[in-house]
Scaffold this active site. Sequence first.
Site, mmCIF file in Angstrom:
data_model
loop_
_atom_site.group_PDB
_atom_site.id
_atom_site.type_symbol
_atom_site.label_atom_id
_atom_site.label_comp_id
_atom_site.label_asym_id
_atom_site.label_seq_id
_atom_site.Cartn_x
_atom_site.Cartn_y
_atom_site.Cartn_z
ATOM 1 C CG HIS A 1 -0.326 0.222 2.560
ATOM 2 N ND1 HIS A 1 -0.201 -0.953 3.449
ATOM 3 C CD2 HIS A 1 0.261 1.098 3.293
ATOM 4 C CE1 HIS A 1 0.392 -0.676 4.417
ATOM 5 N NE2 HIS A 1 0.785 0.575 4.399
HETATM 6 P P1 TYD Z 1 -2.754 -3.814 6.980
HETATM 7 O O1 TYD Z 1 -2.662 -2.478 6.486
HETATM 8 O O2 TYD Z 1 -2.847 -4.777 6.167
HETATM 9 O O3 TYD Z 1 -1.070 -4.044 7.387
HETATM 10 P P2 TYD Z 1 0.055 -4.073 6.644
HETATM 11 O O4 TYD Z 1 0.905 -2.663 7.240
HETATM 12 O O5 TYD Z 1 1.083 -5.106 6.624
HETATM 13 O O6 TYD Z 1 -0.291 -3.749 5.213
HETATM 14 O O7 TYD Z 1 -3.365 -3.971 8.405
HETATM 15 C C1 TYD Z 1 -3.871 -5.270 8.555
HETATM 16 C C2 TYD Z 1 -5.282 -4.893 9.657
HETATM 17 O O8 TYD Z 1 -5.049 -4.222 10.418
HETATM 18 C C3 TYD Z 1 -6.179 -4.196 8.684
HETATM 19 O O9 TYD Z 1 -7.547 -4.832 8.860
HETATM 20 C C4 TYD Z 1 -6.278 -2.761 9.085
HETATM 21 C C5 TYD Z 1 -6.021 -2.975 10.505
HETATM 22 N N1 TYD Z 1 -5.328 -1.757 11.168
HETATM 23 C C6 TYD Z 1 -6.027 -1.090 12.345
HETATM 24 O O10 TYD Z 1 -7.113 -1.416 12.602
HETATM 25 N N2 TYD Z 1 -5.197 -0.092 12.778
HETATM 26 C C7 TYD Z 1 -4.119 0.247 12.464
HETATM 27 O O11 TYD Z 1 -3.522 1.266 13.105
HETATM 28 C C8 TYD Z 1 -3.370 -0.566 11.309
HETATM 29 C C9 TYD Z 1 -2.004 -0.095 10.974
HETATM 30 C C10 TYD Z 1 -4.130 -1.755 10.803
#
Ligand code: TYD
Length: 150
Positions: free
Chosen positions: A65
Site C-alpha cells: 500500500h
Molecule cells: P494492514 O494495513 O493490512 O497491514 P500492513 O501494514 O501489513 O499492510 O493492516 C492489517 C489490518 O489491521 C487491517 O485490517 C487494518 C488494521 N489496522 C488497524 O485497525 N489499525 C492500524 O493502525 C493499522 C496499521 C491496521
Amino acid sequence: MSSSVNGDADVVVGRIEPCRVVELPEIVDARGSLCVVESGKEIDFDVKRAYYMFGMPPGTRRGGHGHRRLRQLIIAVHGRFEVKVDDGFSTRTFVLDHPRLGLYMTPMVWRDMVDFTPGTVGLWLVSEPYDESDYYRDYDEFLRDARSGA
Ligand code: TYD
C-alpha cells in the site's frame, strides 16, 4: 547515513529520495542499550499512533500500500526485514537489521515488507491516526496519482 530528519516545510512528497535509514541515538552502558526517537530530532512529525507486528510466518509479504499524507518511522526492534519502496518512477530496497536503525518514509511512496526473519518484531511510529481513506490499496490507482503528482 543520515542521523536526523528535520524541517516540516522541507518534506518532499512522492519521491523515494527523502526516504532514508536514520541511525537512532543509542545509549549504551553495562545494562544494555537504549535507543531514543524524539519528535523534532530523529523524526519531523509528532507520533499520533504506534503499532507493531510480530509472528510473521516464513515468506510473509506485508504492506502492499501507499499513504496520501502519513509519515512514518519503521524499526526492526528485533530481527530483520526488507522494505521495498516505489514512488512510481523508481524503486529501492532498504534493509532493517538492527534496532538502532529506523526507516523514515514520506507520503506517496508504495511499500512492501518482505523477508522477515523468524521472530522479527517491527515497530511503526506514524504521524496520523488510523484512517483507511489515507491508504492507496490499489497499485494502479497509486501509480496514476504518483505519476501525475496528485
Ligand atoms: P494492514 O494495513 O493490512 O497491514 P500492513 O501494514 O501489513 O499492510 O493492516 C492489517 C489490518 O489491521 C487491517 O485490517 C487494518 C488494521 N489496522 C488497524 O485497525 N489499525 C492500524 O493502525 C493499522 C496499521 C491496521
